[in-house]
Design an enzyme around this catalytic site. Structure first.
Site, PDB file in Angstrom:
ATOM      1  CG  ASP A  73      -1.949   1.071   1.220  1.00 52.68           C
ATOM      2  OD1 ASP A  73      -1.667   2.162   0.680  1.00 52.68           O
ATOM      3  OD2 ASP A  73      -3.061   0.846   1.740  1.00 52.68           O
ATOM      4  NE  ARG A  75      -3.989   4.039   1.200  1.00 50.95           N
ATOM      5  CZ  ARG A  75      -5.261   3.650   1.217  1.00 50.95           C
ATOM      6  NH1 ARG A  75      -6.211   4.541   1.348  1.00 50.95           N
ATOM      7  NH2 ARG A  75      -5.599   2.387   1.111  1.00 50.95           N
ATOM      8  CE1 TYR A 156      -7.406  15.227 -12.274  1.00 48.19           C
ATOM      9  CE2 TYR A 156      -8.898  14.544 -14.027  1.00 48.19           C
ATOM     10  CZ  TYR A 156      -8.257  14.294 -12.819  1.00 48.19           C
ATOM     11  OH  TYR A 156      -8.466  13.111 -12.159  1.00 48.19           O
ATOM     12  N   PRO A 197      -2.059  11.328 -19.436  1.00 46.99           N
ATOM     13  CG  PRO A 197      -2.203   9.111 -18.733  1.00 46.99           C
ATOM     14  CD  PRO A 197      -1.882  10.490 -18.239  1.00 46.99           C
TER      15      PRO A 197
HETATM   16  C1  HXC Z   1     -17.842  10.221  -1.693  1.00 44.68           C
HETATM   17  C2  HXC Z   1     -16.449   8.474  -1.061  1.00 44.68           C
HETATM   18  C3  HXC Z   1     -16.706   7.809  -2.290  1.00 44.68           C
HETATM   19  C4  HXC Z   1     -17.603   8.436  -3.215  1.00 44.68           C
HETATM   20  C5  HXC Z   1     -15.331   6.606  -1.113  1.00 44.68           C
HETATM   21  N1  HXC Z   1     -15.599   7.678  -0.376  1.00 44.68           N
HETATM   22  N2  HXC Z   1     -15.978   6.656  -2.291  1.00 44.68           N
HETATM   23  N3  HXC Z   1     -17.000   9.655  -0.766  1.00 44.68           N
HETATM   24  N4  HXC Z   1     -18.141   9.631  -2.890  1.00 44.68           N
HETATM   25  N5  HXC Z   1     -17.884   7.870  -4.395  1.00 44.68           N
HETATM   26  C6  HXC Z   1     -15.111   7.992   0.956  1.00 44.68           C
HETATM   27  C7  HXC Z   1     -15.478   6.933   2.001  1.00 44.68           C
HETATM   28  O1  HXC Z   1     -16.801   7.121   2.500  1.00 44.68           O
HETATM   29  C8  HXC Z   1     -14.406   7.170   3.054  1.00 44.68           C
HETATM   30  O2  HXC Z   1     -14.678   8.317   3.816  1.00 44.68           O
HETATM   31  C9  HXC Z   1     -13.179   7.541   2.217  1.00 44.68           C
HETATM   32  O3  HXC Z   1     -13.675   7.993   0.956  1.00 44.68           O
HETATM   33  C10 HXC Z   1     -12.267   6.350   2.003  1.00 44.68           C
HETATM   34  O4  HXC Z   1     -13.039   5.311   1.416  1.00 44.68           O
HETATM   35  P1  HXC Z   1     -12.622   3.771   1.589  1.00 44.68           P
HETATM   36  O5  HXC Z   1     -13.534   2.968   0.750  1.00 44.68           O
HETATM   37  O6  HXC Z   1     -12.489   3.419   3.036  1.00 44.68           O
HETATM   38  O7  HXC Z   1     -11.119   3.830   0.995  1.00 44.68           O
HETATM   39  P2  HXC Z   1     -10.217   2.733   0.360  1.00 44.68           P
HETATM   40  O8  HXC Z   1     -10.723   1.346   0.678  1.00 44.68           O
HETATM   41  O9  HXC Z   1      -8.827   3.085   0.726  1.00 44.68           O
HETATM   42  O10 HXC Z   1     -10.450   2.914  -1.241  1.00 44.68           O
HETATM   43  C11 HXC Z   1      -9.928   4.025  -1.926  1.00 44.68           C
HETATM   44  C12 HXC Z   1     -10.867   4.552  -3.006  1.00 44.68           C
HETATM   45  C13 HXC Z   1     -11.355   3.412  -3.940  1.00 44.68           C
HETATM   46  C14 HXC Z   1     -10.128   5.648  -3.764  1.00 44.68           C
HETATM   47  C15 HXC Z   1     -12.110   5.172  -2.328  1.00 44.68           C
HETATM   48  O11 HXC Z   1     -12.183   3.924  -4.965  1.00 44.68           O
HETATM   49  C16 HXC Z   1     -10.185   2.696  -4.577  1.00 44.68           C
HETATM   50  O12 HXC Z   1      -9.707   1.685  -4.011  1.00 44.68           O
HETATM   51  N6  HXC Z   1      -9.669   3.171  -5.720  1.00 44.68           N
HETATM   52  C17 HXC Z   1      -8.489   2.607  -6.404  1.00 44.68           C
HETATM   53  C18 HXC Z   1      -8.615   2.558  -7.886  1.00 44.68           C
HETATM   54  C19 HXC Z   1      -9.040   3.835  -8.559  1.00 44.68           C
HETATM   55  O13 HXC Z   1      -9.610   4.738  -7.913  1.00 44.68           O
HETATM   56  N7  HXC Z   1      -8.832   3.876  -9.868  1.00 44.68           N
HETATM   57  C20 HXC Z   1      -9.241   4.984 -10.685  1.00 44.68           C
HETATM   58  C21 HXC Z   1      -8.092   5.824 -11.031  1.00 44.68           C
HETATM   59  S1  HXC Z   1      -8.637   6.802 -12.353  1.00 44.68           S
HETATM   60  P3  HXC Z   1     -15.320   8.215   5.326  1.00 44.68           P
HETATM   61  O14 HXC Z   1     -15.324   9.632   5.813  1.00 44.68           O
HETATM   62  O15 HXC Z   1     -16.705   7.643   5.139  1.00 44.68           O
HETATM   63  O16 HXC Z   1     -14.421   7.323   6.114  1.00 44.68           O
HETATM   64  C22 HXC Z   1      -7.809   8.215 -12.473  1.00 44.68           C
HETATM   65  C23 HXC Z   1      -8.076   8.856 -13.852  1.00 44.68           C
HETATM   66  C24 HXC Z   1      -7.971  10.303 -13.927  1.00 44.68           C
HETATM   67  O17 HXC Z   1      -7.113   8.619 -11.623  1.00 44.68           O
HETATM   68  C25 HXC Z   1      -8.216  10.935 -15.280  1.00 44.68           C
HETATM   69  C26 HXC Z   1      -9.282  10.408 -16.173  1.00 44.68           C
HETATM   70  C27 HXC Z   1      -9.379  11.081 -17.512  1.00 44.68           C
HETATM   71  P1  NAP Z   2      -6.903   1.353 -12.162  1.00 45.71           P
HETATM   72  O1  NAP Z   2      -6.898   0.093 -12.953  1.00 45.71           O
HETATM   73  O2  NAP Z   2      -7.929   1.497 -11.098  1.00 45.71           O
HETATM   74  O3  NAP Z   2      -5.450   1.518 -11.546  1.00 45.71           O
HETATM   75  C1  NAP Z   2      -5.166   2.041 -10.305  1.00 45.71           C
HETATM   76  C2  NAP Z   2      -4.254   1.063  -9.583  1.00 45.71           C
HETATM   77  O4  NAP Z   2      -3.787   1.653  -8.373  1.00 45.71           O
HETATM   78  C3  NAP Z   2      -4.934  -0.244  -9.234  1.00 45.71           C
HETATM   79  O5  NAP Z   2      -4.170  -1.312  -9.748  1.00 45.71           O
HETATM   80  C4  NAP Z   2      -4.937  -0.273  -7.716  1.00 45.71           C
HETATM   81  O6  NAP Z   2      -4.714  -1.602  -7.238  1.00 45.71           O
HETATM   82  C5  NAP Z   2      -3.765   0.645  -7.385  1.00 45.71           C
HETATM   83  N1  NAP Z   2      -3.904   1.269  -6.078  1.00 45.71           N
HETATM   84  C6  NAP Z   2      -4.932   2.018  -5.619  1.00 45.71           C
HETATM   85  N2  NAP Z   2      -4.706   2.404  -4.358  1.00 45.71           N
HETATM   86  C7  NAP Z   2      -3.485   1.910  -4.029  1.00 45.71           C
HETATM   87  C8  NAP Z   2      -2.686   1.973  -2.852  1.00 45.71           C
HETATM   88  N3  NAP Z   2      -3.087   2.629  -1.763  1.00 45.71           N
HETATM   89  N4  NAP Z   2      -1.474   1.347  -2.858  1.00 45.71           N
HETATM   90  C9  NAP Z   2      -1.075   0.688  -3.955  1.00 45.71           C
HETATM   91  N5  NAP Z   2      -1.773   0.586  -5.086  1.00 45.71           N
HETATM   92  C10 NAP Z   2      -2.968   1.187  -5.116  1.00 45.71           C
HETATM   93  O7  NAP Z   2      -7.042   2.628 -13.092  1.00 45.71           O
HETATM   94  P2  NAP Z   2      -6.222   3.111 -14.389  1.00 45.71           P
HETATM   95  O8  NAP Z   2      -7.186   3.818 -15.242  1.00 45.71           O
HETATM   96  O9  NAP Z   2      -5.426   1.996 -14.952  1.00 45.71           O
HETATM   97  O10 NAP Z   2      -5.243   4.209 -13.782  1.00 45.71           O
HETATM   98  C11 NAP Z   2      -3.825   4.065 -13.822  1.00 45.71           C
HETATM   99  C12 NAP Z   2      -3.157   5.421 -13.757  1.00 45.71           C
HETATM  100  O11 NAP Z   2      -3.491   6.183 -14.906  1.00 45.71           O
HETATM  101  C13 NAP Z   2      -3.561   6.281 -12.560  1.00 45.71           C
HETATM  102  O12 NAP Z   2      -2.437   7.015 -12.107  1.00 45.71           O
HETATM  103  C14 NAP Z   2      -4.583   7.230 -13.152  1.00 45.71           C
HETATM  104  O13 NAP Z   2      -4.682   8.416 -12.411  1.00 45.71           O
HETATM  105  C15 NAP Z   2      -3.955   7.445 -14.503  1.00 45.71           C
HETATM  106  N6  NAP Z   2      -4.856   7.986 -15.530  1.00 45.71           N
HETATM  107  C16 NAP Z   2      -5.809   7.174 -16.071  1.00 45.71           C
HETATM  108  C17 NAP Z   2      -6.608   7.675 -17.074  1.00 45.71           C
HETATM  109  C18 NAP Z   2      -7.648   6.825 -17.749  1.00 45.71           C
HETATM  110  O14 NAP Z   2      -8.362   7.334 -18.613  1.00 45.71           O
HETATM  111  N7  NAP Z   2      -7.752   5.547 -17.421  1.00 45.71           N
HETATM  112  C19 NAP Z   2      -6.454   9.009 -17.489  1.00 45.71           C
HETATM  113  C20 NAP Z   2      -5.498   9.799 -16.897  1.00 45.71           C
HETATM  114  C21 NAP Z   2      -4.679   9.265 -15.921  1.00 45.71           C
HETATM  115  P3  NAP Z   2      -5.344  -2.180  -5.879  1.00 45.71           P
HETATM  116  O15 NAP Z   2      -6.773  -1.805  -5.859  1.00 45.71           O
HETATM  117  O16 NAP Z   2      -5.082  -3.655  -5.993  1.00 45.71           O
HETATM  118  O17 NAP Z   2      -4.545  -1.583  -4.758  1.00 45.71           O
END
Ligand code: HXC
Ligand code: NAP
Length: 291
Positions: A73, A75, A156, A197
């Site tokens: 993790d 973090r 962004y 991206p």
């Molecule tokens: C409001 C939310 C929420 C939502 C979670 N929270 N989802 N609040 N709206 N949709 C709140 C929870 O209530 C909690 O707050 C806090 O956020 C932490 O949530 P947890 O579920 O306990 O956290 P965790 O298990 O660590 O999961 C992290 C996560 C989850 C970010 C919330 O979505 C995740 O695991 N994401 C990883 C993959 C990911 O996000 N991939 C996308 C990347 S795309 P409270 O106060 O209730 O404790 C990207 C692309 C960008 O970056 C550009 C695109 C063009």
């Molecule tokens: P994704 O599949 O959800 O990838 C995010 C990865 O981060 C997952 O494999 C997740 O794995 C890992 N992760 C999340 N929290 C973590 C933590 N605390 N410690 C370690 N690993 C963690 O989404 P994606 O679209 O491929 O995104 C990849 C990257 O591209 C990200 O940086 C995103 O911001 C960037 N990006 C994506 C897009 C798009 O259009 N897809 C556009 C711009 C930028 P686990 O859940 O197993 O931890």
């Protein structure tokens, strides 16, 4: 045109050891696949070790390369140090850190709890910081050169964006770290670059950014001058170049790969794209009549 064609020659990443955070899914998996195909040894890390093991087995079978799954993790600094230790024990060295792990979801900012905001900042900014600091300290301490940090940010990061404010804030920090360390750590032989991206459909991103019927409601391709989203291999090609020795003089760069999307949103008169060609004679006449 084939957007999935592979760019670099065979063996272009032979002898490289690459760590991809968030390498078990989405774009991290796509980049890891191509690095393995090009001869690198790759460690994929994330929180979910079962997912990582499945991916590593799949990628080793597909590419014939060596892929090491490690739970970490980002973090937590102690977990990052342990992950680095495991990579060094297994492969003897590490050449590239790809900060790809991220968290994100759409929400009006005022709806967010303090913890929700922190969660995104902690994964994206603190996570990238934790990995960069641990790997950088190691390389500098061992006086090892020709190392690369590649960060995944977004467009962004410089424009900002409503409804993903924690992500925009964190990615802007990653962008500042990229440019800062590119200068400060160049003397140690560490290059720092980033990729920004635009939309590359992945399950992780689309589930959180376009939930429900938003995908049907908002046609992303209309926001993109090239009228299509990105193919994963296109990103993998760029990443492979930036981690390879072919980019040895590229340092502090942030390469946008978005089909022109952010510029379309930014250009004052880009909405004139909607004017039909036959109207331009009339408009020109109007303008000239004003003289
Ligand atoms: C409001 C939310 C929420 C939502 C979670 N929270 N989802 N609040 N709206 N949709 C709140 C929870 O209530 C909690 O707050 C806090 O956020 C932490 O949530 P947890 O579920 O306990 O956290 P965790 O298990 O660590 O999961 C992290 C996560 C989850 C970010 C919330 O979505 C995740 O695991 N994401 C990883 C993959 C990911 O996000 N991939 C996308 C990347 S795309 P409270 O106060 O209730 O404790 C990207 C692309 C960008 O970056 C550009 C695109 C063009
Ligand atoms: P994704 O599949 O959800 O990838 C995010 C990865 O981060 C997952 O494999 C997740 O794995 C890992 N992760 C999340 N929290 C973590 C933590 N605390 N410690 C370690 N690993 C963690 O989404 P994606 O679209 O491929 O995104 C990849 C990257 O591209 C990200 O940086 C995103 O911001 C960037 N990006 C994506 C897009 C798009 O259009 N897809 C556009 C711009 C930028 P686990 O859940 O197993 O931890």
């Amino acid at each position: 045109m084939n957007f999935s064609a592979k760019m670099l020659r065979d063996g272009a990443l032979n002898d490289k050891v690459i760590v991809v955070t968030g390498g078990g899914s989405g774009l991290g998996k796509a980049m890891s696949t191509y690095f393995l195909e090009l001869g690198a040894k790759v460690a994929i890390t994330s929180r979910d070790i079962e997912k990582l093991k499945t991916t590593a087995t799949e990628l080793e079978a597909q590419t014939g390369g060596r892929c090491l799954p490690i739970a970490c993790d980002v973090r937590h600094y102690d977990q990052v140090e342990n992950m680095l230790k495991t990579v060094l024990e297994t492969f003897g060295k590490v050449d590239v850190l790809l900060n790809n792990a991220a968290g994100n979801f759409i929400s009006p900012t005022e709806r967010l709890s303090s913890n929700a905001f922190d969660t995104i900042i902690d994964i994206v900014l603190k996570g990238s910081k934790n990995c960069t600091l641990a790997f950088g300290k190691h390389w500098i301490d061992k006086k090892e050169k020709n190392k690369v940090v590649l960060n995944i940010t977004t467009t962004y990061a410089w424009t900002g964006s409503g409804y993903v404010v924690p992500s925009a804030t964190a990615k802007a920090g990653v962008l500042a770290m990229t440019r800062s360390l590119a200068v400060e750590w160049a003397k140690y032989g560490i290059r720092t670059n980033a990729i920004a991206p635009g939309p590359f459909p992945t399950k992780g991103a689309w589930d959180r950014l376009l939930p429900g019927d938003l995908q049907e409601k908002f046609d992303l391709t209309k926001k993109i001058p090239l009228r299509r989203v990105g193919e994963h291999q296109e990103l993998a090609n760029l990443a492979a170049y930036l981690v390879s020795d072919f980019s040895a003089f590229v340092n502090g760069e942030v390469v946008t790969i978005d089909g022109g999307e952010w510029l379309q949103g930014a250009g004052e008169f880009n909405m004139l794209e909607q004017i039909p060609p036959e109207m331009w004679d009339l408009l020109e006449a109007h303008i000239k009549n004003k003289k």
